[in-house]
Each structure stands twice: as structure tokens, then as C-alpha cells.
Scaffold this active site. Structure first.
Site, PDB file in Angstrom:
ATOM      1  N   ASN A 162       1.052  -1.120  -0.798  1.00  0.00           N
ATOM      2  CA  ASN A 162      -0.206  -0.411   0.257  1.00  0.00           C
ATOM      3  C   ASN A 162       1.011   1.306  -0.107  1.00  0.00           C
ATOM      4  O   ASN A 162       1.323   1.244   1.180  1.00  0.00           O
ATOM      5  CB  ASN A 162      -0.952   0.307   1.019  1.00  0.00           C
ATOM      6  CG  ASN A 162      -1.555   1.244   1.421  1.00  0.00           C
ATOM      7  OD1 ASN A 162      -1.877   1.805   0.269  1.00  0.00           O
ATOM      8  ND2 ASN A 162      -2.583   2.003   2.833  1.00  0.00           N
ATOM      9  N   LYS A 202      -0.191   4.570   0.024  1.00  0.00           N
ATOM     10  CA  LYS A 202      -0.204   5.079   0.317  1.00  0.00           C
ATOM     11  C   LYS A 202      -0.573   6.855  -0.924  1.00  0.00           C
ATOM     12  O   LYS A 202      -0.381   6.478  -1.919  1.00  0.00           O
ATOM     13  CB  LYS A 202      -0.239   5.431   2.270  1.00  0.00           C
ATOM     14  CG  LYS A 202       0.339   4.286   2.704  1.00  0.00           C
ATOM     15  CD  LYS A 202      -0.111   4.145   4.037  1.00  0.00           C
ATOM     16  CE  LYS A 202      -0.140   2.824   4.651  1.00  0.00           C
ATOM     17  NZ  LYS A 202      -0.057   3.197   5.988  1.00  0.00           N
ATOM     18  N   HIS A 240      -9.433   0.941   5.128  1.00  0.00           N
ATOM     19  CA  HIS A 240      -7.925   0.890   5.715  1.00  0.00           C
ATOM     20  C   HIS A 240      -8.867   2.351   6.801  1.00  0.00           C
ATOM     21  O   HIS A 240      -9.205   3.192   6.415  1.00  0.00           O
ATOM     22  CB  HIS A 240      -6.950   1.608   4.321  1.00  0.00           C
ATOM     23  CG  HIS A 240      -6.105   1.696   5.137  1.00  0.00           C
ATOM     24  ND1 HIS A 240      -5.296   2.840   5.928  1.00  0.00           N
ATOM     25  CD2 HIS A 240      -4.893   1.339   4.930  1.00  0.00           C
ATOM     26  CE1 HIS A 240      -4.056   2.412   6.092  1.00  0.00           C
ATOM     27  NE2 HIS A 240      -3.694   1.068   6.068  1.00  0.00           N
ATOM     28  N   GLU A 246      -6.874   4.312   7.800  1.00  0.00           N
ATOM     29  CA  GLU A 246      -6.480   5.900   7.614  1.00  0.00           C
ATOM     30  C   GLU A 246      -7.931   6.605   7.078  1.00  0.00           C
ATOM     31  O   GLU A 246      -8.510   7.717   7.335  1.00  0.00           O
ATOM     32  CB  GLU A 246      -5.302   6.255   6.593  1.00  0.00           C
ATOM     33  CG  GLU A 246      -4.024   6.135   7.373  1.00  0.00           C
ATOM     34  CD  GLU A 246      -3.467   5.115   6.526  1.00  0.00           C
ATOM     35  OE1 GLU A 246      -2.431   5.797   5.497  1.00  0.00           O
ATOM     36  OE2 GLU A 246      -2.199   5.114   7.490  1.00  0.00           O
ATOM     37  N   GLU A 255      -4.667  -5.094  10.923  1.00  0.00           N
ATOM     38  CA  GLU A 255      -3.929  -4.001  10.635  1.00  0.00           C
ATOM     39  C   GLU A 255      -4.555  -3.036  11.943  1.00  0.00           C
ATOM     40  O   GLU A 255      -5.190  -2.108  12.238  1.00  0.00           O
ATOM     41  CB  GLU A 255      -3.947  -3.097   9.889  1.00  0.00           C
ATOM     42  CG  GLU A 255      -3.803  -3.595   8.486  1.00  0.00           C
ATOM     43  CD  GLU A 255      -2.961  -2.339   7.433  1.00  0.00           C
ATOM     44  OE1 GLU A 255      -1.991  -2.761   6.726  1.00  0.00           O
ATOM     45  OE2 GLU A 255      -3.730  -1.549   6.879  1.00  0.00           O
ATOM     46  N   GLY A 311       2.825   2.737  10.427  1.00  0.00           N
ATOM     47  CA  GLY A 311       3.510   3.506  10.703  1.00  0.00           C
ATOM     48  C   GLY A 311       4.276   3.804  12.112  1.00  0.00           C
ATOM     49  O   GLY A 311       5.184   4.780  11.941  1.00  0.00           O
ATOM     50  N   SER A 316       4.092  -1.999  10.210  1.00  0.00           N
ATOM     51  CA  SER A 316       5.110  -1.745  10.166  1.00  0.00           C
ATOM     52  C   SER A 316       5.818  -3.414  10.059  1.00  0.00           C
ATOM     53  O   SER A 316       6.856  -3.630  10.921  1.00  0.00           O
ATOM     54  CB  SER A 316       5.272  -1.220  11.874  1.00  0.00           C
ATOM     55  OG  SER A 316       5.444  -0.365  11.750  1.00  0.00           O
TER      56      SER A 316
HETATM   57  P1  13P Z   1       3.222   0.638   8.440  1.00  0.00           P
HETATM   58  O1  13P Z   1       3.430  -0.613   6.812  1.00  0.00           O
HETATM   59  O2  13P Z   1       4.010   1.828   7.154  1.00  0.00           O
HETATM   60  O3  13P Z   1       3.152   0.323   8.819  1.00  0.00           O
HETATM   61  O4  13P Z   1       2.005   0.726   7.376  1.00  0.00           O
HETATM   62  C1  13P Z   1       0.888  -0.493   7.081  1.00  0.00           C
HETATM   63  C2  13P Z   1      -0.125  -0.271   6.361  1.00  0.00           C
HETATM   64  O5  13P Z   1      -0.955   0.446   6.820  1.00  0.00           O
HETATM   65  C3  13P Z   1      -0.682  -0.599   5.357  1.00  0.00           C
HETATM   66  O6  13P Z   1      -1.675  -0.416   4.550  1.00  0.00           O
END
Ligand code: 13P
Length: 252
Positions: free
Chosen positions: A10, A12, A97, A99, A169, A175, A215
Site C-alpha cells: 500500500n 498510500k 483502511h 486512515e 492492521e 507507521g 510495520s
Molecule cells: P506500515 O507498514 O507503514 O506500518 O503501514 C501499514 C499499512 O497501513 C498498510 O496498509
């Protein structure tokens, strides 16, 4: 039936067109040996056409969109429909997701509508869910995940289950550099399968791929993927470096 192994990146809101092309070509060249792992790239919308063309015909490679509209078409300025996404050669869409739930206030009703749009356009759905730090600290993580799964997935038509992938997640791990331990991941993934079994029956629950995200990187992927109920990863930051992403794919 063996569950499908999937490693998805992803991206982003990262990369420009040039960077996206360089990155996908590098992944394509390095990742050809991991034939039995499904590799999915979720770049920004704008680059889906170009990247889908670059990956066209590559075995077990696909592109996906990070979101889609809950509407089929019409006067929704700035939105992108599932039909548009499918028409440029994409196979997947991310729904739910954290976010998007947090920053764009996406509700369960919207998630259900998005899933329906995706399915009507023959896109596979990677449905994301996971608890916040406060929920884990208060020992509410199982309850939270159960609710997130049940409230949305019970509306998912059973005949479409081949088009469903789950991604756990934990929000506190996204992140942050903090990862769920393999024990925490396995415990939750086994629980997710139990919840899925309650919704769809045990046979189906055993066939659905459940990915871990938060992560996940080239160093910890091996341990995470060794967990019996972890079928791969949804990778954020580490998917932006071809070498790291390919090491993760090679971690099964
Ligand atoms: P990170 O791997 O940067 O923690 O992000 C995970 C994520 O949100 C994948 O959709």
C-alpha cells in the site's frame, strides 16, 4: 484447499509518476522467482493505468486501488468509481483502511456500499480492520475486531467469498515502527478465523486469506508469516523500497 499467500504494497500518498514506474519495474524484475505468492501493488489512483500495463501478463502480479467511491457514477466531483478502476486493468480495491476510517470518517454503511460497488465490478476486496491502542490497552481488541468484521461482512454475499481478502492492521502498529509480536498476530488471526467461521461457516473461514499489516518489514516478516493463521502482509512504508518489499515476499 491451501490458502493463497499474498504480499501487498500500500503505497498510500507516496511517489510521483516517475518514481512509481521505477519502483514497479524494480519489483517486477526482482520478484519473478516467488511464483506462488500473489503480489499486489496499491499505488495512487493516478498511476494505476500505467502500472497495470507494466504488470500486464505477469503471473501472480496485480494492481489495486486504495479506495473507491460508494457510488456507481454521477455528480460526485473528485471521486473514482469501481468501474473506472476495473476498466484500467486493476484487480483489487482496499476497503476500510484505518486512515480512511479515521481521516475521512468512513462509516460501516459506506464500507458496505464500497464493497458492493467493488464486487459488482468484479474487483477483489481487501477488507482492513484493527483496534486502536486505547482499545488494546483496555483489553477490548477482540471485541472491537469482532464488531468491525460482523457489522460489515454479514452483508457480503456468500457466492462472492472468493473475492474477499482480510487484512488485520492494529492501528497502533501502522507507521509507528511498533509491530504486533508473532504471538499477538497469531492470537488475533486465529480469533478472526473464529469470527469468520461464525459468519460464513468453518470451511469458508479456513479458505480465506488473512494478511497482517502494521510495520511489517524485511526483518520481521519471516516470523510473522510463520504463524499458521497469517497468510501474508499488507505493507506500507517498506513497500516503497523494492529490495525490502521483495525480501518480504521471500519471507514465507
Ligand atoms: P506500515 O507498514 O507503514 O506500518 O503501514 C501499514 C499499512 O497501513 C498498510 O496498509
Amino acid at each position: 484447499m491451501q490458502r493463497k499467500k499474498i504480499v501487498a504494497g500500500n503505497w498510500k500518498m507516496n511517489t510521483d509518476l516517475n518514481e512509481a514506474i521505477v519502483l514497479v519495474n524494480s519489483i517486477k524484475q526482482q520478484a519473478t522467482k516467488y511464483k506462488d505468492v500473489e503480489k499486489v501493488i496499491f499505488p495512487p489512483y493516478l498511476f494505476l493505468t500505467e502500472l497495470s500495463e507494466i504488470l500486464d501478463g505477469e503471473a501472480n502480479f496485480a494492481t489495486g486501488a486504495q479506495n473507491c467511491s460508494e457510488h456507481s457514477k454521477g455528480a460526485f466531483t473528485g471521486e473514482v468509481s469501481a468501474n473506472m478502476i476495473a476498466s484500467v486493468g486493476c484487480a483489487y480495491v482496499l476497503v476500510g483502511h484505518s486512515e480512511r476510517r479515521t481521516y475521512f470518517n468512513e462509516s460501516n454503511n459506506q464500507l458496505i456500499a464500497k464493497i458492493n460497488q467493488a464486487l459488482e465490478n468484479n474487483l477483489k476486496v481487501v477488507f482492513c480492520f484493527g483496534e486502536q491502542l486505547a482499545e488494546r490497552k483496555s483489553n477490548l481488541h477482540f471485541e472491537t475486531v469482532k464488531q468491525q468484521l460482523e457489522e460489515v461482512l454479514q452483508h457480503f454475499p456468500k457466492e462472492k467469498l472468493n473475492d474477499l481478502v482480510l487484512a488485520y492492521e492494529p492501528v497502533w502498529a501502522i507507521g509507528t515502527g511498533e509491530t504486533a509480536t508473532p504471538q499477538q498476530a497469531q492470537e488475533m488471526h486465529a480469533y478472526v478465523r473464529k469470527v469468520l467461521s461464525g459468519i460464513f461457516g468453518a470451511e469458508v473461514a479456513n479458505q480465506l486469506s488473512v494478511l497482517y499489516g502494521g510495520s511489517c518489514n524485511a526483518q520481521n516478516a519471516k516470523e510473522l508469516f510463520a504463524c499458521p493463521d497469517v497468510d501474508g502482509g499488507l505493507i506500507g512504508g517498506a513497500s516503497l523500497k523494492a529490495d525490502d518489499f521483495c525480501k518480504i515476499i521471500d519471507s514465507f
